[in-house]
Design a protein around this motif. Structure first.
Motif, PDB file in Angstrom:
ATOM      1  N   LEU A 126      33.342  75.208  90.009  1.00 36.05           N
ATOM      2  CA  LEU A 126      32.296  75.522  89.032  1.00 36.05           C
ATOM      3  C   LEU A 126      32.110  77.044  88.892  1.00 36.05           C
ATOM      4  O   LEU A 126      31.888  77.546  87.788  1.00 36.05           O
ATOM      5  CB  LEU A 126      30.987  74.855  89.435  1.00 36.05           C
ATOM      6  N   VAL A 127      32.211  77.758  90.011  1.00 34.57           N
ATOM      7  CA  VAL A 127      32.134  79.227  89.960  1.00 34.57           C
ATOM      8  C   VAL A 127      33.275  79.770  89.102  1.00 34.57           C
ATOM      9  O   VAL A 127      33.078  80.647  88.256  1.00 34.57           O
ATOM     10  CB  VAL A 127      32.176  79.833  91.384  1.00 34.57           C
ATOM     11  N   TYR A 128      34.473  79.250  89.301  1.00 34.48           N
ATOM     12  CA  TYR A 128      35.643  79.673  88.522  1.00 34.48           C
ATOM     13  C   TYR A 128      35.418  79.441  87.027  1.00 34.48           C
ATOM     14  O   TYR A 128      35.670  80.327  86.199  1.00 34.48           O
ATOM     15  CB  TYR A 128      36.871  78.913  89.019  1.00 34.48           C
ATOM     16  N   GLN A 129      34.920  78.252  86.671  1.00 39.14           N
ATOM     17  CA  GLN A 129      34.654  77.938  85.262  1.00 39.14           C
ATOM     18  C   GLN A 129      33.620  78.899  84.677  1.00 39.14           C
ATOM     19  O   GLN A 129      33.755  79.369  83.547  1.00 39.14           O
ATOM     20  CB  GLN A 129      34.156  76.489  85.118  1.00 39.14           C
ATOM     21  N   LEU A 130      32.586  79.187  85.459  1.00 42.46           N
ATOM     22  CA  LEU A 130      31.520  80.082  85.001  1.00 42.46           C
ATOM     23  C   LEU A 130      32.026  81.507  84.788  1.00 42.46           C
ATOM     24  O   LEU A 130      31.775  82.124  83.755  1.00 42.46           O
ATOM     25  CB  LEU A 130      30.375  80.090  86.015  1.00 42.46           C
ATOM     26  N   ILE A 131      32.753  82.030  85.779  1.00 43.88           N
ATOM     27  CA  ILE A 131      33.255  83.403  85.690  1.00 43.88           C
ATOM     28  C   ILE A 131      34.199  83.545  84.492  1.00 43.88           C
ATOM     29  O   ILE A 131      34.136  84.533  83.754  1.00 43.88           O
ATOM     30  CB  ILE A 131      33.974  83.817  86.993  1.00 43.88           C
ATOM     31  N   LYS A 132      35.055  82.553  84.275  1.00 43.19           N
ATOM     32  CA  LYS A 132      35.984  82.606  83.138  1.00 43.19           C
ATOM     33  C   LYS A 132      35.248  82.741  81.806  1.00 43.19           C
ATOM     34  O   LYS A 132      35.723  83.410  80.900  1.00 43.19           O
ATOM     35  CB  LYS A 132      36.858  81.344  83.099  1.00 43.19           C
ATOM     36  N   GLN A 133      34.086  82.101  81.712  1.00 46.03           N
ATOM     37  CA  GLN A 133      33.327  82.131  80.458  1.00 46.03           C
ATOM     38  C   GLN A 133      32.595  83.454  80.230  1.00 46.03           C
ATOM     39  O   GLN A 133      32.137  83.714  79.120  1.00 46.03           O
ATOM     40  CB  GLN A 133      32.312  80.982  80.427  1.00 46.03           C
ATOM     41  N   HIS A 134      32.448  84.274  81.275  1.00 47.48           N
ATOM     42  CA  HIS A 134      31.661  85.503  81.152  1.00 47.48           C
ATOM     43  C   HIS A 134      32.460  86.763  81.468  1.00 47.48           C
ATOM     44  O   HIS A 134      31.909  87.764  81.882  1.00 47.48           O
ATOM     45  CB  HIS A 134      30.426  85.424  82.066  1.00 47.48           C
ATOM     46  N   LEU A 135      33.759  86.711  81.249  1.00 51.45           N
ATOM     47  CA  LEU A 135      34.613  87.872  81.521  1.00 51.45           C
ATOM     48  C   LEU A 135      34.495  88.915  80.418  1.00 51.45           C
ATOM     49  O   LEU A 135      34.318  88.577  79.247  1.00 51.45           O
ATOM     50  CB  LEU A 135      36.079  87.442  81.617  1.00 51.45           C
TER      51      LEU A 135
END
Length: 197
Positions: A126-135
């Motif tokens: 979930l952290v990975y998905q979140l970070i990808k969306q806010h790069l």
């Protein structure tokens, strides 16, 4: 622990100072048994982290305060709150920023502890998905830098670039929750946000 990691090694006594402060607080006047136990568990968590920090494999990563506090991640019609404790960052060979995120997980006993080997990879995903969306446009998200750290076990669970099955499990659970939620009546003493009709 967050202060210690954010300092990237410059605040050498942050953890020991926290332990001393917790012990002083536990011995203070007016402390209930619950508050004393909380100080004791917090001390044990810091001590466990001190023992395992080197083997977590995060020494080369620089950490900073997150700009993503309790951010919503929409999966399967449900807004999941994902709260990142720290942003992980390093510079790649091409000069681009490589970004990740870390969640510190505290569970010493009980059912949650037994299920940690399943919970932590899901949190890391979930952290990975979140970070990808806010790069930022030129930044890169490295799944290996997106992790959930089980403090009491001293283990870092890292996301993987291919996690389709795990993501699908979360998505299916969210879809089920989204389907069932409108049919569930709130308790008589509910005082949360207004419920849509």
């Amino acid at each position: 622990m967050i202060e210690h990691l954010r300092s990237n090694g410059t605040a050498k006594d942050a953890l020991n100072n926290a332990i001393v402060a917790l012990q002083r607080k536990a011995n203070g006047e007016g402390m209930t048994d619950y508050k004393k136990q909380n100080c004791k568990l917090s001390t044990e968590a810091i001590e466990a982290f001190q023992i395992s920090e080197k083997k977590l494999g995060i020494g080369s990563v620089k950490f900073k305060a997150p700009n993503l506090h309790t951010t919503k991640l929409k999966i399967g019609g449900v807004n999941l709150s994902v709260s990142v404790d720290l942003i992980a960052q390093k510079i790649g060979n091409d000069g681009k920023k490589i970004i990740g995120g870390i969640v510190l997980v505290f569970s010493k006993s009980g059912g949650a502890k037994k299920d940690m080997a399943h919970r932590c990879p899901t949190i890391a995903m979930l952290v990975y998905q979140l970070i990808k969306q806010h790069l930022e446009p030129d930044d890169i998200c490295d799944p290996k830098m997106c992790m959930a750290v089980d403090i009491f076990s001293g283990k870092a669970y890292r996301a993987k670039s291919q996690q389709k099955m795990l993501y699908k499990d979360v998505e299916t659970s969210c879809e089920e929750a989204a389907t069932m939620w409108p049919t569930i009546k709130p308790p008589a003493n509910y005082n949360g946000p207004p419920i849509p009709k």
